[in-house]
Design a protein around this motif. Sequence first.
Motif, PDB file in Angstrom:
ATOM      1  N   MET A   1       0.843  -1.186   0.000  1.00 14.41           N
ATOM      2  CA  MET A   1       0.000   0.000   0.000  1.00 14.41           C
ATOM      3  C   MET A   1       0.887   1.248   0.000  1.00 14.41           C
ATOM      4  SD  MET A   1      -3.097   0.839   2.542  1.00 14.41           S
ATOM      5  CE  MET A   1      -4.158   2.173   2.201  1.00 14.41           C
ATOM      6  N   GLU A   2       0.537   2.182  -0.838  1.00 12.04           N
ATOM      7  CA  GLU A   2       1.317   3.404  -0.979  1.00 12.04           C
ATOM      8  C   GLU A   2       1.041   4.338   0.202  1.00 12.04           C
ATOM      9  OE1 GLU A   2       2.509   5.646  -4.993  1.00 12.04           O
ATOM     10  OE2 GLU A   2       0.417   5.838  -4.456  1.00 12.04           O
ATOM     11  N   THR A   3       2.111   4.875   0.772  1.00 12.17           N
ATOM     12  CA  THR A   3       1.981   5.793   1.901  1.00 12.17           C
ATOM     13  C   THR A   3       1.586   7.183   1.400  1.00 12.17           C
ATOM     14  OG1 THR A   3       4.273   6.513   1.832  1.00 12.17           O
ATOM     15  CG2 THR A   3       3.800   4.525   3.140  1.00 12.17           C
ATOM     16  N   THR A   4       1.158   8.015   2.321  1.00 12.89           N
ATOM     17  CA  THR A   4       0.796   9.390   1.972  1.00 12.89           C
ATOM     18  C   THR A   4       1.980  10.141   1.357  1.00 12.89           C
ATOM     19  OG1 THR A   4      -0.956   9.451   3.629  1.00 12.89           O
ATOM     20  CG2 THR A   4      -0.082  11.580   2.897  1.00 12.89           C
ATOM     21  N   PRO A   5       3.181  10.081   1.954  1.00 15.56           N
ATOM     22  CA  PRO A   5       4.309  10.770   1.313  1.00 15.56           C
ATOM     23  C   PRO A   5       4.587  10.236  -0.103  1.00 15.56           C
ATOM     24  CG  PRO A   5       4.864  10.250   3.583  1.00 15.56           C
ATOM     25  CD  PRO A   5       3.566   9.563   3.276  1.00 15.56           C
ATOM     26  N   ASP A   6       4.457   8.922  -0.276  1.00 17.48           N
ATOM     27  CA  ASP A   6       4.677   8.346  -1.615  1.00 17.48           C
ATOM     28  C   ASP A   6       3.650   8.867  -2.615  1.00 17.48           C
ATOM     29  OD1 ASP A   6       6.948   6.855  -1.047  1.00 17.48           O
ATOM     30  OD2 ASP A   6       5.800   5.079  -0.465  1.00 17.48           O
ATOM     31  N   ARG A   7       2.400   8.953  -2.208  1.00 20.32           N
ATOM     32  CA  ARG A   7       1.362   9.484  -3.116  1.00 20.32           C
ATOM     33  C   ARG A   7       1.662  10.927  -3.483  1.00 20.32           C
ATOM     34  NH1 ARG A   7      -3.074   7.841   0.402  1.00 20.32           N
ATOM     35  NH2 ARG A   7      -4.004   9.854  -0.019  1.00 20.32           N
ATOM     36  N   LEU A   8       2.103  11.698  -2.514  1.00 19.26           N
ATOM     37  CA  LEU A   8       2.450  13.098  -2.774  1.00 19.26           C
ATOM     38  C   LEU A   8       3.642  13.197  -3.736  1.00 19.26           C
ATOM     39  CD1 LEU A   8       2.002  14.447   0.841  1.00 19.26           C
ATOM     40  CD2 LEU A   8       0.729  15.247  -1.173  1.00 19.26           C
ATOM     41  N   ILE A   9       4.665  12.404  -3.489  1.00 15.95           N
ATOM     42  CA  ILE A   9       5.857  12.431  -4.337  1.00 15.95           C
ATOM     43  C   ILE A   9       5.519  11.976  -5.755  1.00 15.95           C
ATOM     44  CG2 ILE A   9       8.119  11.351  -4.736  1.00 15.95           C
ATOM     45  CD1 ILE A   9       8.441  11.364  -1.625  1.00 15.95           C
ATOM     46  N   GLU A  10       4.783  10.885  -5.882  1.00 16.09           N
ATOM     47  CA  GLU A  10       4.429  10.374  -7.214  1.00 16.09           C
ATOM     48  C   GLU A  10       3.566  11.375  -7.978  1.00 16.09           C
ATOM     49  OE1 GLU A  10       5.685   7.747  -8.905  1.00 16.09           O
ATOM     50  OE2 GLU A  10       6.993   7.663  -7.154  1.00 16.09           O
ATOM     51  N   SER A  11       2.638  11.997  -7.305  1.00  9.14           N
ATOM     52  CA  SER A  11       1.790  13.001  -7.952  1.00  9.14           C
ATOM     53  C   SER A  11       2.620  14.200  -8.389  1.00  9.14           C
ATOM     54  CB  SER A  11       0.677  13.449  -7.002  1.00  9.14           C
ATOM     55  OG  SER A  11      -0.177  12.358  -6.724  1.00  9.14           O
ATOM     56  N   GLY A  23       3.814  25.293 -13.035  1.00  8.15           N
ATOM     57  CA  GLY A  23       2.479  24.739 -13.252  1.00  8.15           C
ATOM     58  C   GLY A  23       2.072  23.684 -12.246  1.00  8.15           C
ATOM     59  N   THR A  24       2.992  23.307 -11.381  1.00  8.16           N
ATOM     60  CA  THR A  24       2.706  22.302 -10.360  1.00  8.16           C
ATOM     61  C   THR A  24       2.394  23.010  -9.053  1.00  8.16           C
ATOM     62  OG1 THR A  24       4.158  20.706 -11.447  1.00  8.16           O
ATOM     63  CG2 THR A  24       3.639  20.281  -9.149  1.00  8.16           C
ATOM     64  N   SER A  25       1.139  23.305  -8.859  1.00  3.25           N
ATOM     65  CA  SER A  25       0.728  24.021  -7.646  1.00  3.25           C
ATOM     66  C   SER A  25       0.451  23.029  -6.516  1.00  3.25           C
ATOM     67  CB  SER A  25      -0.548  24.820  -7.927  1.00  3.25           C
ATOM     68  OG  SER A  25      -1.631  23.936  -8.155  1.00  3.25           O
ATOM     69  N   PRO A  26       0.546  23.493  -5.267  1.00  2.00           N
ATOM     70  CA  PRO A  26       0.181  22.621  -4.149  1.00  2.00           C
ATOM     71  C   PRO A  26      -1.247  22.079  -4.292  1.00  2.00           C
ATOM     72  CG  PRO A  26       1.389  24.509  -3.336  1.00  2.00           C
ATOM     73  CD  PRO A  26       1.119  24.758  -4.804  1.00  2.00           C
ATOM     74  N   LYS A  27      -2.158  22.908  -4.793  1.00  2.00           N
ATOM     75  CA  LYS A  27      -3.541  22.458  -4.971  1.00  2.00           C
ATOM     76  C   LYS A  27      -3.607  21.323  -5.997  1.00  2.00           C
ATOM     77  CE  LYS A  27      -8.197  24.008  -5.895  1.00  2.00           C
ATOM     78  NZ  LYS A  27      -9.105  25.131  -6.000  1.00  2.00           N
ATOM     79  N   ALA A  28      -2.868  21.445  -7.104  1.00  2.00           N
ATOM     80  CA  ALA A  28      -2.854  20.386  -8.118  1.00  2.00           C
ATOM     81  C   ALA A  28      -2.264  19.098  -7.544  1.00  2.00           C
ATOM     82  CB  ALA A  28      -2.063  20.836  -9.342  1.00  2.00           C
ATOM     83  N   ILE A  29      -1.242  19.229  -6.719  1.00  2.00           N
ATOM     84  CA  ILE A  29      -0.628  18.056  -6.078  1.00  2.00           C
ATOM     85  C   ILE A  29      -1.643  17.378  -5.167  1.00  2.00           C
ATOM     86  CG2 ILE A  29       1.147  17.281  -4.458  1.00  2.00           C
ATOM     87  CD1 ILE A  29       2.870  19.685  -5.524  1.00  2.00           C
ATOM     88  N   GLN A  31      -4.918  17.550  -5.329  1.00  2.00           N
ATOM     89  CA  GLN A  31      -5.990  16.946  -6.125  1.00  2.00           C
ATOM     90  C   GLN A  31      -5.528  15.640  -6.756  1.00  2.00           C
ATOM     91  OE1 GLN A  31      -6.983  20.216  -8.749  1.00  2.00           O
ATOM     92  NE2 GLN A  31      -8.618  20.916  -7.405  1.00  2.00           N
ATOM     93  N   ARG A  32      -4.342  15.632  -7.331  1.00  2.00           N
ATOM     94  CA  ARG A  32      -3.831  14.440  -8.005  1.00  2.00           C
ATOM     95  C   ARG A  32      -3.598  13.307  -7.013  1.00  2.00           C
ATOM     96  NH1 ARG A  32      -0.621  13.673 -12.990  1.00  2.00           N
ATOM     97  NH2 ARG A  32      -1.999  15.317 -13.711  1.00  2.00           N
ATOM     98  N   SER A  33      -3.078  13.653  -5.836  1.00  2.00           N
ATOM     99  CA  SER A  33      -2.718  12.628  -4.850  1.00  2.00           C
ATOM    100  C   SER A  33      -3.892  12.193  -3.979  1.00  2.00           C
ATOM    101  CB  SER A  33      -1.595  13.137  -3.945  1.00  2.00           C
ATOM    102  OG  SER A  33      -2.056  14.214  -3.141  1.00  2.00           O
ATOM    103  N   GLY A  34      -4.920  13.039  -3.921  1.00  2.00           N
ATOM    104  CA  GLY A  34      -6.033  12.750  -3.021  1.00  2.00           C
ATOM    105  C   GLY A  34      -5.683  13.003  -1.565  1.00  2.00           C
ATOM    106  N   VAL A  35      -4.660  13.801  -1.328  1.00  2.00           N
ATOM    107  CA  VAL A  35      -4.190  14.099   0.028  1.00  2.00           C
ATOM    108  C   VAL A  35      -4.577  15.537   0.369  1.00  2.00           C
ATOM    109  CG1 VAL A  35      -2.119  14.392   1.457  1.00  2.00           C
ATOM    110  CG2 VAL A  35      -2.277  12.467  -0.133  1.00  2.00           C
ATOM    111  N   MET A  40      -0.427  17.121   3.594  1.00  2.00           N
ATOM    112  CA  MET A  40       0.702  17.484   2.741  1.00  2.00           C
ATOM    113  C   MET A  40       1.750  18.245   3.549  1.00  2.00           C
ATOM    114  SD  MET A  40       0.711  19.410  -0.921  1.00  2.00           S
ATOM    115  CE  MET A  40       1.496  20.999  -0.755  1.00  2.00           C
ATOM    116  N   TYR A  41       1.294  19.242   4.301  1.00  2.00           N
ATOM    117  CA  TYR A  41       2.236  20.060   5.062  1.00  2.00           C
ATOM    118  C   TYR A  41       2.726  19.368   6.332  1.00  2.00           C
ATOM    119  CZ  TYR A  41       1.508  23.712   1.693  1.00  2.00           C
ATOM    120  OH  TYR A  41       1.473  24.422   0.520  1.00  2.00           O
TER     121      TYR A  41
END
Length: 187
Positions: A1-11, A23-29, A31-35, A40-41
Amino acid sequence: METTPDRLIESTRELLWERGYVGTSPKAIQQRSGVGQGSMYHHFSGKPELALAAVRRTAEQMRETAERELALPGTAVERVSRYLRRERDVLRGCPIGRLTQDPEVVTSPQLRAPLDETFEWLRGRLADVLAEGQARGEIAPGLDTGDIAATLVAVLQGGYVLARAAGTAAPFDQAVSGALALLAQRA
């Protein structure tokens, strides 16, 4: 299972490749990661730290992929050919090479360092493979393996650019074929 940091990094990795740093905003990250923002912070102090983790992971994966191909048995030319001809999404470009064209990345010593280290590693690894082949008589003795390795990396990166400009992988394939034909010369 992918961890929260991994989802953030992959996104973040995907977004950097698609959109670049600006173009890579925190909001886009998020949304993409579902976190959520709080999570995130909790794991990263902000976009710069997360982007650095993403760039490092991209660089690490690029090195692992190259090493898998270059470490297989065969002649030096076969090993280099396998690496250059491996399946890749040519029209999307190299995830590391594309970052070198991002002004925000290249002006940041922290973000630029993993890119430079990866290209330096790749040139060195290719030079080692070529030197092995040269010692076995597979490659012309007068060639400077470091120069040839640098040329091969430039052919790859230039091939990506030409393919993206043309909208077809044909220029990439042609550049790789030309480089391999020159490498196969033993004169």
